[in-house]
Design an enzyme around this catalytic site. Structure first.
Site, PDB file in Angstrom:
ATOM      1  N   LYS A  51       0.896  -1.227   0.176  1.00 36.02           N
ATOM      2  CA  LYS A  51      -0.036  -0.224  -0.222  1.00 36.02           C
ATOM      3  C   LYS A  51       0.858   1.289   0.147  1.00 36.02           C
ATOM      4  O   LYS A  51       2.043   1.398   0.568  1.00 36.02           O
ATOM      5  CB  LYS A  51      -0.924  -0.045   1.161  1.00 36.02           C
ATOM      6  N   ARG A  74     -10.130 -11.526   2.697  1.00 38.50           N
ATOM      7  CA  ARG A  74     -11.250 -12.661   2.057  1.00 38.50           C
ATOM      8  C   ARG A  74     -10.303 -14.154   2.097  1.00 38.50           C
ATOM      9  O   ARG A  74     -11.267 -15.140   2.292  1.00 38.50           O
ATOM     10  CB  ARG A  74     -11.426 -12.306   0.962  1.00 38.50           C
TER      11      ARG A  74
END
Length: 460
Positions: free
Chosen positions: A240, A314
């Protein structure tokens, strides 16, 4: 301080909650000195206004709190909290102005106004204490407030002091408080017990990955809560940028929220069998990090192509959901700070949820606003299933194109929930701006709505 009501006291000052539209009429019904003092001080009943009315001895005789107009109240939550935060030090008792439904919500807001995150810097306590009105369930409201404070504390704690070890400790403390069973599967044991994607996501960190498992209750329907416990998310090898990494201490907000919800359930003694599963990891960068292009095999046996290591939540949820489904719960719920797409869709204030069960959707929609915990249903849109099927593997963890990101993430998770009756919440877990009873920082979302809906959903 714990969020509790003040004990009944003869010294409590009567507090009248005044709507702006009816302020003049209310003042006309009071002794002249009350109306004169209110007029002299410009009190109109606007949201957040407060005024102490002196008696003949010069001491306060009563307090007034502005409640605004219906239009103004529709644009905010916990309206009375705006006034409560301005009242001078003392003990107050609501004397008039609120109906039963508003009374309970506003009392909750008052307690939440007292929240302070003081772990690293001393914070001044709230001045005004509230005596619980006689016609509310005061213990239940204190429980809701305590659960929210637990969630806020966990999210607000920086990753240096809230890694997988510390998240495990917080969950274990809660389990001990309610005599719940507690176990942990850690590090290489995750591979031994077939939880490979939890291990893959967390293996690059020296803070070892684990699955936290808490159970409580021996009879009634089975409810399993799965919370995303990514204690910090660098993005992995798809690193990120700095601006996007700034709030990643909150990436365990799903875990913090299910722990808050579990606290509500256990405090209330709901007649059900509760299980809480938290995959707790840190998504770090090292030579052992999982890579873009890797294909992972899940507990369910489905293979997953990794097209972005920053879509790690996820993956850890998938193994936990598979494990949960094997126990055949009557209701399976996951909560996660999962996608930026959900924020684009509904902003930070609404908690979007997904379910195929129309009765569950209706039950949640019915109670969410009344719980001061707004939620909004998004669709499990089955035609988008093709977007999560890359060809090289059974599933793609990060479909290209950018459209419907929250929906495709939810569809990914649904593949692992199996035959279970399933609800997924994609929450933000953070208040970006301060509001009455809702300071800037960590926030639970969806927990109060779920708690209010559970009796109907599980026929308790």
């Amino acid at each position: 301080m714990p969020p509790v009501f003040a004990p009944p006291s003869d010294a409590a000052l009567p507090l009248h909650v005044i709507e702006q539209n009816s302020c003049k009429d209310w003042l006309q019904q009071q002794p002249g000195y009350v109306a004169d003092w209110a007029q002299a001080n410009g009190f109109t009943g606007a949201c957040g206004q407060v005024l102490l009315i002196p008696g003949g001895d010069g001491k306060p005789d009563m307090a007034l709190a502005g409640y605004g107009t219906p239009t103004q109240r529709a644009r905010r939550r916990f309206v009375l909290a705006a006034a409560a935060e301005k009242l001078p030090k003392g003990i107050y008792a609501i004397a008039s102005g609120l109906d039963q439904n508003a009374l309970e919500t506003e009392c909750l807001g008052w307690l939440l106004s007292g929240y302070r995150f003081g772990r690293y810097h001393s914070q001044s306590e709230m001045n005004a204490a509230l005596v619980a009105p006689e016609n509310i369930e005061s213990a239940a409201i204190e429980s809701l407030a305590s659960a929210e404070c637990l969630t806020r504390d966990l999210i607000n704690t920086p990753a240096s002091d809230m890694g997988p070890d510390e998240l495990q400790a917080a969950a274990e403390t809660l389990a001990q408080q309610f005599d719940a069973s507690f176990s942990v599967i850690e590090d290489a044991a995750l591979l031994d017990q077939n939880l490979p994607m939890i291990h893959a996501v967390g293996r690059a960190s020296d803070r070892r990955p684990r699955l936290i498992d808490m159970t409580w209750g021996t009879s009634g329907p089975k409810l399993t809560l799965v919370g995303k416990g990514v204690c910090f998310d660098t993005g992995g090898l798809n690193l990120k940028p700095g601006a996007s990494m700034g709030l990643m201490k909150k990436d365990m907000g799903g875990a913090a929220t299910v722990l808050g919800l579990a606290r509500m359930i256990m405090t209330a003694g709901l007649p059900l069998q509760l299980r809480v599963l938290i995959p707790a990891v840190e998504n770090s960068v090292s030579g052992s990090a999982f890579r873009p292009g890797d294909v992972l095999t899940s507990r369910k046996g489905l293979t997953v192509e990794i097209n972005n290591t920053d879509a790690e939540g996820r993956l850890v949820l998938a193994d936990a959901l598979t494990l949960a489904d094997e126990d055949k719960p009557d209701l399976l719920i996951s909560m996660a700070t999962l996608t930026g797409a959900a924020r684009v869709a509904v902003g930070p204030d609404l908690a979007p949820f997904f379910t195929d069960n129309e009765d569950d959707a209706a039950a949640l929609s019915l109670v969410a606003n009344a719980s001061a915990d707004p939620a909004w249903r998004l669709p499990f849109h089955t035609p988008y299933e093709a977007k999560i099927e890359p060809g090289i593997a059974d599933l793609d963890n990060a479909p290209s194109g950018g459209f419907a990101g929250s929906i495709t993430a939810a569809l990914f998770l649904r593949r692992f929930a199996g035959e279970s009756r399933y609800i997924h919440f994609d929450i933000y877990g953070w208040n970006p701006t301060a509001a009455p009873a809702r300071p800037k920082g960590g926030a639970g979302q969806g927990a109060r709505a779920l708690f209010a809906a559970l009796p109907k959903m599980l026929d308790l």
